[in-house]
Design an enzyme around this catalytic site. Structure first.
Site, short mmCIF file in Angstrom:
data_model
loop_
_atom_site.label_atom_id
_atom_site.label_comp_id
_atom_site.label_asym_id
_atom_site.label_seq_id
_atom_site.Cartn_x
_atom_site.Cartn_y
_atom_site.Cartn_z
N THR A 1 0.83 -1.21 0.00
CA THR A 1 0.00 0.00 0.00
C THR A 1 0.86 1.25 0.00
O THR A 1 0.69 2.15 -0.82
CB THR A 1 -0.93 0.01 1.23
OG1 THR A 1 -1.65 -1.22 1.27
CG2 THR A 1 -1.91 1.16 1.14
N THR B 1 10.55 -7.06 6.55
CA THR B 1 9.19 -7.51 6.85
C THR B 1 8.56 -8.22 5.66
O THR B 1 7.50 -8.79 5.78
CB THR B 1 8.28 -6.33 7.24
OG1 THR B 1 8.33 -5.37 6.19
CG2 THR B 1 8.75 -5.69 8.53
N GLU C 1 11.05 26.79 1.83
CA GLU C 1 12.44 27.14 2.14
C GLU C 1 13.32 25.91 2.23
O GLU C 1 14.49 25.95 1.90
CB GLU C 1 12.50 27.88 3.49
CG GLU C 1 12.62 29.37 3.36
CD GLU C 1 12.61 30.03 4.72
OE1 GLU C 1 13.59 29.90 5.45
OE2 GLU C 1 11.60 30.67 5.05
#
Length: 450
Positions: free
Chosen positions: A145, A179, A254
């Site tokens: 996902t 994982t 910035e």
């Protein structure tokens, strides 16, 4: 107003998001149900924190954020957790079947169905802003996902909000801890679009943060909660200048201007100091020079790569708490004399500093000590290429045998996309090599512009 919309994608993005919003609420004195006892000007949107929270007529403060996942379990934790009243139910978007660690499912099949709903919600948030400044996107690129839907959303945001800046906080696969077997595929495919569609991406990796928790906080077995609380401190420091009125403010745009020398070279390392447990904090003097030195330590980096192997192109130091510009200038001057901190020869100054007088907050019952002053550094260092070359190497080992590729092709991807993404990353490694190379005189044609 210069509003920022946060987008949390997949399990990692959502869990980091939980930690961040918990911390923001503490910092602003916003209760878990969205009320803010200290806010006297109810309904007036001129307070600095309104960059991150929108205020309803009844004085409730709602995060300008959406949480998206292709399966419901992680988002259900938000729906039932202690901050469930903070979010509008429409901000929590979950599908029914997950991406199964497969980039193609997140990007093509399953993700396609949910992406319009997400953009619809983002549009609602954006319409609620008077001067949207940009997006913070939180995801991990190892899973399906975060990588697939994350890329898809970034691509669509570029189309809909072309000029707005997008900052990514991206969790990359760790060198040792994994994982999913297909992490290298997902990361390479996803980085391909991070390259195009984010303006600044801050790389994080769990292993580096585990090590920091073990070493500096004496947590023997860190959990994701420990990790996320540390990550949230970094993200909070980056955004303090947007959420509070400060001394030397640093705006999101910035960051870009000061950290990104070339559009593709926008992957940043981050570090934070002092990371210290409450027991130790009493016995240590954490002065500005000390914490400034600490953020340059290789062991403080939140991604596994050694800044001493590369050169700095730029770095941004965000101080908060009891800090005055004089101390900062002195500390930076000391760093510049150090041989271990090397800058590329075409960027001699390289430091951007921000100071915010709001002292750092900590989650009660958390691991970090409450301190008077802290600093967060975001730096652009050529050593980041180590992260990519590590993933590329693993990608090559698997792709040479076309292992697992059928799962991606079966979801409507073409094999060509693999090689295209891989070539893009090879080019990125090369870009980093060239940027860090001694002297810029080998590129004769570029010197004639002056």
């Amino acid at each position: 107003m210069r509003e920022i919309i946060s987008i949390h994608i997949g399990q990692a993005g959502i869990q980091v998001g939980n930690a961040c919003w918990e911390l923001y609420c503490l910092e602003h004195g916003i209760e878990p149900d969205g009320t803010m006892p200290s806010d006297t000007s109810v309904g007036v949107a001129h307070d600095a924190f309104n960059t991150f929270f929108s205020e309803t007529g009844s004085g409730k403060h709602v995060p300008r954020a959406i949480f998206v996942d292709l399966e419901p379990t992680v988002i259900d934790e938000v729906r039932t957790g202690s901050y469930r009243q903070l979010f509008h139910p429409e901000q929590l978007i979950s599908g029914k079947e997950d991406a199964a660690n497969n980039f193609a499912r997140g990007h093509y099949t399953v993700g396609k169905e949910i992406v319009d709903l997400c953009l619809d919600r983002v549009r609602k948030l954006a319409d609620n802003c008077t001067g949207l400044q940009g997006f913070l996107v939180f995801n991990a690129v190892g899973g399906g996902t975060g990588s697939g839907l994350g890329s898809l959303l970034l691509e669509r945001l570029s189309v809909d909000y072309g000029k707005k800046s997008k900052l990514g906080f991206t969790i990359y696969p760790s060198p040792q801890v994994s994982t999913a077997v297909v992490e290298p595929y997902n990361s390479v495919l996803s980085t391909h679009s991070l390259l195009e569609h984010t303006d600044v991406a801050v790389l994080l990796d769990n292993e580096a943060i585990y090590d920091i928790c073990r070493r500096s906080l004496d947590i023997e077995r860190p959990t994701y909660t420990n990790l996320n609380r540390l990550i949230s401190q970094i993200i909070s420091s980056l955004t303090t200048s947007l959420r509070f009125d400060g001394a030397i403010n640093v705006d999101v745009t910035e960051f870009q201007t000061n950290l990104v020398p070339y559009p593709r070279i926008h992957f940043m390392l981050s570090s934070y100091a002092p990371v210290i447990s409450a027991e130790k904090a009493y016995h240590e003097q954490l002065s500005v020079p000390e914490i400034t030195n600490a953020v340059f330590e290789p062991s403080s980096m939140m991604a596994k790569c050694d800044p001493r192997h590369g050169k700095y192109m730029a770095c941004c130091l965000m101080y908060r708490g009891d800090v005055v510009p004089k101390d900062v200038n002195a500390a930076v001057a000391t760093i510049k004399t150090k041989r271990t901190v090397q800058f590329v020869d075409w960027c001699p100054t390289g430091f951007k500093c921000g100071i915010n007088y709001q002292p750092p907050s900590v989650v009660p019952g958390g691991d970090l000590a409450k301190v008077q002053r802290a600093v967060c550094m975001i730096s652009n260092n050529t050593a980041v290429a180590e992260v990519f070359s590590r993933i590329d190497h693993k990608f090559d080992l698997m792709y040479a045998k076309r292992a697992f590729v059928h799962w991606y092709v079966g979801e409507g991807m073409e094999e060509g996309e693999f090689s295209e993404a891989r070539e893009d990353l090879a080019a990125l490694e090369k870009d980093y090599e060239e940027v860090g190379a001694e002297g810029a005189d080998d590129e004769g044609d570029e010197g004639d512009d002056y």
